[in-house]
Write a protein that holds these residues in place. Structure first.
Motif, mmCIF file in Angstrom:
data_model
loop_
_atom_site.group_PDB
_atom_site.id
_atom_site.type_symbol
_atom_site.label_atom_id
_atom_site.label_comp_id
_atom_site.label_asym_id
_atom_site.label_seq_id
_atom_site.Cartn_x
_atom_site.Cartn_y
_atom_site.Cartn_z
ATOM 1 N N ALA A 42 0.853 -1.189 0.000
ATOM 2 C CA ALA A 42 0.000 0.000 0.000
ATOM 3 C C ALA A 42 0.884 1.233 0.000
ATOM 4 O O ALA A 42 1.965 1.243 0.596
ATOM 5 N N VAL A 43 0.411 2.252 -0.690
ATOM 6 C CA VAL A 43 1.091 3.545 -0.710
ATOM 7 C C VAL A 43 0.070 4.620 -0.364
ATOM 8 O O VAL A 43 -1.137 4.405 -0.458
ATOM 9 N N SER A 44 0.566 5.753 0.016
ATOM 10 C CA SER A 44 -0.295 6.883 0.337
ATOM 11 C C SER A 44 -0.867 7.476 -0.951
ATOM 12 O O SER A 44 -0.222 7.448 -2.004
ATOM 13 N N ALA A 45 -2.075 8.021 -0.885
ATOM 14 C CA ALA A 45 -2.711 8.631 -2.054
ATOM 15 C C ALA A 45 -2.073 9.992 -2.321
ATOM 16 O O ALA A 45 -2.591 11.042 -1.966
ATOM 17 N N ASP A 46 -0.909 9.936 -2.926
ATOM 18 C CA ASP A 46 -0.135 11.125 -3.243
ATOM 19 C C ASP A 46 0.459 10.922 -4.635
ATOM 20 O O ASP A 46 1.005 9.849 -4.911
ATOM 21 N N PRO A 47 0.359 11.911 -5.526
ATOM 22 C CA PRO A 47 0.886 11.728 -6.888
ATOM 23 C C PRO A 47 2.356 11.322 -6.945
ATOM 24 O O PRO A 47 2.777 10.623 -7.863
ATOM 25 N N SER A 48 3.160 11.711 -5.950
ATOM 26 C CA SER A 48 4.576 11.334 -5.963
ATOM 27 C C SER A 48 4.767 9.823 -5.756
ATOM 28 O O SER A 48 5.832 9.286 -6.057
ATOM 29 N N GLN A 49 3.758 9.135 -5.245
ATOM 30 C CA GLN A 49 3.868 7.705 -4.974
ATOM 31 C C GLN A 49 3.767 6.856 -6.246
ATOM 32 O O GLN A 49 4.092 5.677 -6.229
ATOM 33 N N VAL A 50 3.329 7.447 -7.355
ATOM 34 C CA VAL A 50 3.226 6.696 -8.617
ATOM 35 C C VAL A 50 4.614 6.216 -9.048
ATOM 36 O O VAL A 50 4.773 5.080 -9.488
ATOM 37 N N ALA A 51 5.617 7.049 -8.893
ATOM 38 C CA ALA A 51 6.986 6.643 -9.241
ATOM 39 C C ALA A 51 7.467 5.512 -8.335
ATOM 40 O O ALA A 51 8.153 4.592 -8.789
#
Length: 181
Positions: A42-51
Motif C-alpha cells: 500500500a502507498v499513500s494517495a499522493d501523486p509522488s507515490q506513482v513513481a
C-alpha cells in the motif's frame, strides 16, 4: 503513510494439464493446487507515490520480464486514477502484483472510494483535454480488465500478457512515427 509491503502465497486451482510437472499435482484428480506469489503493498494517495509504485513493479517482475514496460504503463494509469479520483489525500492505495504462468501479470489497484470521482469507466477525452485517457489506455493494451466494488471503494484489475506487450510496443513506434520532429 509509508509504503508497506507483504508477500502472500495465493492458492489457485489449476487445470491438471497446466500443472502436470508441479510437485503439488495430485495423481488421480482432474485439478491440482498450485501457489502463486503475489506482491501486495500500500502507498499513500499522493501523486509522488506513482513513481514508487513503478519502481516496486520493476523490482517485483525483474529486469527481463517480457511484460515489464506494458505493466509499468498500466500500473501508472491505475494508481494515478486511484490517487486523483478514488481516494482522499493520505488514504491508502493498495496494489497487488501477481505473476502468472506464461509470463502473464495481473495488476490490481484498490482505492478507498473517498475521493471526488465516481465509478471508474471508459470515456472519450477531447483532443484538447489533458485527462480522461487512463482507462482507455488500460483497455487498449490489457488482455482483460475489470472494475468491481470493494467496500466503499473500487478494485480495478488488469491482465497483461506477452502478446499485449508486443502490441503495445509496436503501437508506440507507430505513434512516434506520426509526429514530425
Amino acid at each position: 503513510m509509508d509504503a508497506s509491503r507483504s508477500m502472500r502465497h495465493i492458492p489457485v486451482r489449476v487445470p491438471a494439464r497446466f500443472a502436470r510437472n508441479h510437485r503439488n499435482a495430485n495423481e488421480g484428480g482432474r485439478r491440482a493446487r498450485m501457489f502463486l506469489m503475489a506482491d501486495v503493498f500500500a502507498v499513500s494517495a499522493d501523486p509522488s507515490q506513482v513513481a514508487v509504485v513503478r519502481r516496486r513493479l520493476r523490482a517485483a517482475l525483474g529486469p527481463d520480464h517480457r511484460c515489464a514496460d506494458t505493466a509499468e504503463l498500466v500500473v501508472s494509469e491505475l494508481v494515478t486514477n486511484a490517487v486523483v479520483h478514488g481516494c482522499a489525500p493520505g488514504d491508502p492505495v493498495r496494489l497487488t502484483i501477481r505473476r502468472l504462468p506464461r509470463s502473464r501479470v495481473v495488476i490490481t489497484v484498490t482505492d478507498t472510494g473517498r475521493g471526488r470521482g465516481t465509478v471508474p469507466r471508459l470515456k472519450l477525452a477531447g483532443s484538447a483535454g489533458t485527462n480522461g485517457r487512463g482507462l482507455f489506455i488500460v483497455a487498449s493494451i490489457a488482455s482483460r480488465w475489470s472494475v468491481r466494488r470493494a467496500g466503499t471503494g473500487f478494485r480495478v484489475r488488469a491482465l497483461i500478457a506477452p502478446r499485449d506487450a508486443e502490441l503495445a510496443s509496436c503501437m508506440g513506434f507507430v505513434l512516434l512515427d506520426d509526429f514530425p520532429e
